[in-house]
Design an enzyme around this catalytic site. Structure first.
Site, PDB file in Angstrom:
ATOM      1  N   HIS A   1      33.532  34.578  46.778  1.00 24.00           N
ATOM      2  CA  HIS A   1      34.700  35.448  46.744  1.00 24.00           C
ATOM      3  C   HIS A   1      34.733  36.228  45.431  1.00 24.00           C
ATOM      4  O   HIS A   1      35.571  35.940  44.558  1.00 24.00           O
ATOM      5  CB  HIS A   1      35.976  34.625  46.902  1.00 24.00           C
ATOM      6  CG  HIS A   1      36.249  34.195  48.305  1.00 24.00           C
ATOM      7  ND1 HIS A   1      36.749  35.061  49.261  1.00 24.00           N
ATOM      8  CD2 HIS A   1      36.088  32.997  48.918  1.00 24.00           C
ATOM      9  CE1 HIS A   1      36.901  34.404  50.407  1.00 24.00           C
ATOM     10  NE2 HIS A   1      36.502  33.149  50.226  1.00 24.00           N
TER      11      HIS A   1
ATOM     12  N   GLU B   1      36.017  38.886  44.851  1.00 24.50           N
ATOM     13  CA  GLU B   1      37.279  39.623  44.754  1.00 24.50           C
ATOM     14  C   GLU B   1      38.432  38.778  44.228  1.00 24.50           C
ATOM     15  O   GLU B   1      39.505  39.316  43.904  1.00 24.50           O
ATOM     16  CB  GLU B   1      37.657  40.181  46.128  1.00 24.50           C
ATOM     17  CG  GLU B   1      38.296  39.214  47.102  1.00 24.50           C
ATOM     18  CD  GLU B   1      37.341  38.262  47.809  1.00 24.50           C
ATOM     19  OE1 GLU B   1      37.800  37.514  48.701  1.00 24.50           O
ATOM     20  OE2 GLU B   1      36.141  38.261  47.463  1.00 24.50           O
TER      21      GLU B   1
ATOM     22  N   CYS C   1      32.194  35.684  52.679  1.00 24.60           N
ATOM     23  CA  CYS C   1      32.496  34.270  52.957  1.00 24.60           C
ATOM     24  C   CYS C   1      32.377  33.944  54.455  1.00 24.60           C
ATOM     25  O   CYS C   1      31.295  34.025  55.011  1.00 24.60           O
ATOM     26  CB  CYS C   1      33.859  33.907  52.399  1.00 24.60           C
ATOM     27  SG  CYS C   1      34.094  32.106  52.237  1.00 24.60           S
TER      28      CYS C   1
END
Length: 305
Positions: free
Chosen positions: A235, A237, A142
């Site tokens: 993202h 994650e 990001c």
């Protein structure tokens, strides 16, 4: 094989409760193999939450991994106890004499700032220069992906009209690239940012390949052909409720945020969350560890240049 993390790290108990194979550092010392050395520069405000998200993804591999959590200075973060930082984090100045198989640099809520206005920008530049010669492959997420594109290639970002928040459909652009191995031709991934780097900028850089992109969210994944640099603008994650928590926080702050796109059923928060990105998030990190790190790194890290 397990991921090796400190016995007292809060993430360990949660990982074990999820039947993820993790072991503490005491047990790891008895393993007669050369584990992978992975550094994590955690720039997110809630360190503990981000640790768990990243460690969960790194654990889905047959490789044994040693983790170093890294920070730039001893400034106490607002959302993480100082005792946690003291117990589990290394200053970059303490580890920059080491070499790593892989390094992950997280995002940060800094998209509206010029890079030079970020208070740790000099340290960030030092780390990015250091990583070129002391890390086999670095995975920028990001904001860090945009920052690295700017530092390495002079790529300028532009602010979006509003925050890009939601889960977006992406298309794989190079199914032969090992980072995309096993991906469906189309897949979903979360984004949460206020800036972008234009596709034409990525395409103009020699030795850099666009691997996946979205009509709505732009370039999602790009990597250099030597596998040393990976840029992911979303993202992968994120936990199930992360975008919901960000939406609630922004609403409570009076920012009048848009409802995250394609995240709640029917785009209505009361209807619940549609989770459809986790398998590809796991696959992305597994591919990175295997093909960009393990298959390319020297056995003797002192040989890394």
């Amino acid at each position: 094989m397990p991921i090796n993390i400190p016995a007292e790290l809060p993430a360990l108990e949660e990982l074990l409760s999820e039947n993820i194979f993790a072991m503490n550092d005491a047990r790891a010392t008895s393993q007669n193999i050369r584990p992978m050395q992975i550094g994590i520069l955690n720039l997110m405000p809630n360190k503990i939450e981000t640790e768990l998200q990243i460690l969960r993804l790194l654990s889905n591999t047959p490789l044994q991994i040693n983790i170093d959590l890294i920070r730039f200075d001893e400034t106490a973060p607002k959302n993480t106890p100082a005792s946690h930082m003291q117990a589990f984090y290394h200053l970059f100045s303490q580890v920059k004499n080491k070499k790593y198989d892989g390094l992950i640099v997280t995002g940060a809520p800094l998209g509206t700032l010029d890079y030079e206005d970020v208070h740790y920008w000099p340290q960030m530049c030092e780390l990015m220069d250091w990583a070129k010669h002391n890390v086999q492959s670095t995975f920028y997420i990001c904001w860090a992906a945009h920052a690295a594109m700017y530092h390495y290639f002079g790529a300028q970002k532009s602010l979006l009209d509003g925050k890009l928040s939601g889960v977006f459909n992406h298309k794989v652009q190079d199914e032969q690239n090992e980072l995309m191995r096993g991906f469906d031709p189309e897949f979903w991934a979360p984004h949460s940012r206020v800036a972008q780097v234009n596709r034409s900028t990525y395409a103009s850089i020699s030795g850099l390949e666009i691997l996946a992109e979205s009509e709505q969210a732009g370039v999602y994944a790009a990597a250099t052909t030597d596998k040393r640099l990976v840029f992911v603008t979303g993202h992968p994650e994120y936990d199930t409720a992360t975008l919901e928590q960000e939406f609630a926080r922004d609403t409570q702050s009076g920012l009048l945020p848009q409802v995250p796109s394609n995240y709640f059923k029917n785009d209505v928060p009361e209807h619940g969350i549609m989770v459809r990105w986790k398998s590809h998030g796991n696959l992305l990190f597994t591919n990175w560890l295997n093909y960009y790190v393990y298959q390319t790194t020297p056995y003797d890290l002192t040989q890394l240049t």
